[in-house]
Design a protein around this motif. Structure first.
Motif, PDB file in Angstrom:
ATOM      1  N   GLU A 139       3.435   0.779   4.650  1.00 29.60           N
ATOM      2  CA  GLU A 139       4.395   1.699   5.503  1.00 29.60           C
ATOM      3  C   GLU A 139       3.943   3.195   5.094  1.00 29.60           C
ATOM      4  O   GLU A 139       4.652   3.883   4.176  1.00 29.60           O
ATOM      5  N   PRO A 140       3.159   3.717   5.866  1.00 29.44           N
ATOM      6  CA  PRO A 140       2.500   5.102   5.396  1.00 29.44           C
ATOM      7  C   PRO A 140       3.756   6.267   5.466  1.00 29.44           C
ATOM      8  O   PRO A 140       4.525   6.069   6.505  1.00 29.44           O
ATOM      9  N   SER A 141       3.672   7.101   4.398  1.00 32.58           N
ATOM     10  CA  SER A 141       4.843   8.105   4.279  1.00 32.58           C
ATOM     11  C   SER A 141       4.083   9.432   3.810  1.00 32.58           C
ATOM     12  O   SER A 141       3.310   9.368   3.097  1.00 32.58           O
ATOM     13  N   ILE A 142       4.537  10.421   4.552  1.00 36.24           N
ATOM     14  CA  ILE A 142       4.243  11.551   3.953  1.00 36.24           C
ATOM     15  C   ILE A 142       5.212  12.421   3.023  1.00 36.24           C
ATOM     16  O   ILE A 142       6.359  12.441   3.345  1.00 36.24           O
ATOM     17  N   ARG A 143       4.616  12.812   1.868  1.00 36.13           N
ATOM     18  CA  ARG A 143       5.182  13.936   0.977  1.00 36.13           C
ATOM     19  C   ARG A 143       4.470  14.488   0.417  1.00 36.13           C
ATOM     20  O   ARG A 143       3.306  14.347   0.072  1.00 36.13           O
ATOM     21  N   ASN A 144       4.769  15.721  -0.074  1.00 37.52           N
ATOM     22  CA  ASN A 144       3.904  16.754  -0.933  1.00 37.52           C
ATOM     23  C   ASN A 144       2.740  17.038  -0.211  1.00 37.52           C
ATOM     24  O   ASN A 144       1.467  17.142  -0.746  1.00 37.52           O
ATOM     25  N   GLU A 145       2.556  16.992   1.147  1.00 37.24           N
ATOM     26  CA  GLU A 145       1.581  17.421   1.947  1.00 37.24           C
ATOM     27  C   GLU A 145       0.362  16.349   1.708  1.00 37.24           C
ATOM     28  O   GLU A 145      -0.761  16.704   1.957  1.00 37.24           O
ATOM     29  N   ARG A 146       1.063  15.168   1.407  1.00 35.33           N
ATOM     30  CA  ARG A 146      -0.242  14.034   1.180  1.00 35.33           C
ATOM     31  C   ARG A 146       0.462  12.811   2.021  1.00 35.33           C
ATOM     32  O   ARG A 146       1.402  12.751   2.264  1.00 35.33           O
ATOM     33  N   LEU A 147      -0.493  12.073   2.534  1.00 36.04           N
ATOM     34  CA  LEU A 147      -0.160  10.547   3.378  1.00 36.04           C
ATOM     35  C   LEU A 147      -0.337   9.598   2.148  1.00 36.04           C
ATOM     36  O   LEU A 147      -1.477   9.187   1.603  1.00 36.04           O
TER      37      LEU A 147
END
Ligand code: BES
Ligand code: MN
Ligand code: MN
Length: 463
Positions: free
Chosen positions: A104-112
């Protein structure tokens, strides 16, 4: 703004959505139960290629399918590149340590974050988008482009080797381009020119025909787990060297220039230790950390089991003991020769009170690429342009078994232009790709093709 950059700027959201859909497909090549989803993943790659105008073909193998496409419209007088990548990924366990689910790809801290985000789906996808961007901003392509995406890299690329040999004419090219490596550090565009190889074994030690009571038999009979531990303890000496006789015979030593170049790279042992939470490094005497990682071979126990491992105590002498042991190899070691030496040595140091079996797994050969090939020069120019910074040349400690085979079978130099990072958690929980590198990777990919044509014509002028 360069038309490529503005094309990427205005399509960022769609690119990410397509990448997320790619990452959502479970393609763990080693799991038999994911055979079907691996096939679906190959189909997704085919459809993504169709979206950017390539009529891709799926080649079934006895394992997972290979996807291949080509655009030869630049004509026979134009050069040809072959892009290679892999859509398969590593298992996700320990699953409990993922912050968000691996598929479940998820984006946080400018990373995927997702399994495969860096290794290698993210890096495959950025090339598809790079080629799309190039096509969208030009009337015609500067060179012929071949694209080969496999699904068995993480399990040794066994079927791809056969495919290369059988389709060498179809795959003929002037350079192979791969993005399946890491940058030295964030903000430092990187070209890798060397990889280690791998030799991998499982050893099994047996003695009595059954587990035994450790009070009734202990002290008078062999314990295969004890024997296994003594064997392992003798595989490396006090200087951190592998103690298998003739192990170092064929190694191409580092040149003084390379050692100087490694030492000049922005790398600090302190930061390295801090980044993985260790008090100090440890390795072969007389070599720096980067030399140990990139240009010296090593031996490690990857797993060891046997006997009683449940809660509480059980007084038992196990009848059987197991270990997985692997060696990272460097140019010019050969995995076949190391297999011979390793088997001989293990057999020699196994006590006669036990019986040993040694099972080899598929390994891979180490590789060096010519640093000043037209392809590496093109990658250098493309990265410089995308990142606005001079790229560094490094080696890496990981292995991509197909790299030396590309060079030998297709007789074309390989370019390793990587957009991963050392802290990307490849093969581990919370694998991720820095979004900045995904987008600058798209640009670098697009620039590469133009730079490759320029770089080749310069080489010809010079000749
Ligand atoms: N992409 C990696 C190899 C890699 C990672 C090279 C980082 C350099 C820097 C590849 O997918 C991989 O994991 N290879 C395996 C090879 C093995 C399964 C035969 C490896 O190195 O363990
Ligand atoms: Mn990979
Ligand atoms: Mn990998």
């Amino acid at each position: 703004m360069h038309p490529i950059r503005s094309y990427v700027e205005s399509n960022k959201k769609r690119f990410l959505d397509e990448l997320k859909a790619f990452l959502h497909i479970e393609s763990i090549s080693t799991l038999p139960e994911q055979k079907q989803t691996c096939a679906e993943c190959a189909e997704y790659v085919r459809s993504e290629l169709a979206r950017i105008g390539f009529a891709a073909k799926i080649f079934p193998t006895v394992g997972h399918p290979i996807v291949y496409a080509e655009d030869l419209n630049a004509g026979t007088s134009a050069p040809t590149t072959l892009f290679y990548g892999h859509y398969d990924v590593q298992p996700v366990d320990p699953i409990a340590l993922w912050t968000t689910p691996p598929f479940e790809p998820s984006i946080r801290n400018e990373r995927l974050y997702a399994r495969g985000a860096a290794d290698d789906k993210g890096q495959v996808h950025l090339h598809l988008k790079g080629i799309e961007s190039l096509r969208a901003t030009r009337d015609s392509m500067p060179c012929n482009i071949k694209i080969l995406i496999e699904g068995e890299e993480e399990i040794g690329s066994t079927n791809l080797e056969k495919f290369l040999r059988e389709h060498a004419a179809m795959l003929a090219c002037d350079t192979v381009l791969i993005s399946d490596t890491a940058m030295l550090a964030p903000g430092i565009p990187t070209i890798t020119y060397g990889l280690r190889g791998l030799a991998y074994f499982e050893i099994t030690l047996t003695s009595a025909n059954s587990d035994l009571h450790s009070g009734m038999f202990g002290g008078a009979v062999e314990n295969p787990l004890n024997a296994l531990c003594s064997i392992i303890a003798r595989l490396k000496d006090e200087y951190g060297r592998v103690a298998v006789p003739h192990f170092y015979d064929d190694i191409l030593p580092l040149t003084p220039e390379e050692r100087k170049q490694f030492a000049s790279l922005p790398f600090s042992d302190e930061k390295f230790c801090a980044s993985i939470g260790i008090p100090s490094t440890r390795g072969e005497f007389g070599y720096s950390t980067l030399e140990r990682l990139w240009a010296r071979p090593t031996l490690d126990v990857n797993g060891i089991w046997g006997g009683f491992t449940g809660a509480g105590a059980k007084t038992v002498l196990p009848a059987i003991a197991h270990a997985k042991i692997s060696m990272r190899l460097v140019p010019n070691q050969s995995s076949k020769k190391i297999e011979q030496l390793f088997k001989e040595h293990i057999t020699n140091i196994t006590p006669p009170t036990t019986h040993v079996e040694i099972q080899p797994f598929h390994g891979g050969e180490p590789a060096l690429t010519p640093m000043d090939s037209p392809g590496n020069k093109a990658a250098q120019a493309a990265l410089r342009f995308a990142y606005g910074k001079e790229p560094v040349f490094i080696r890496d400690g990981g292995s991509i078994p197909i790299v030396p085979l590309f060079q030998n079978i297709l007789n074309a130099p390989v370019v390793l232009m990587g957009f991963g990072l050392p802290d990307e958690n490849a093969h581990a929980p919370d694998e991720n790709i820095l979004l900045e590198n995904y987008f600058l990777g798209i640009e670098s990919s697009a620039y590469f093709y133009e730079e490759f044509v320029k770089s080749l014509s310069k080489t010809h002028e010079a000749m």
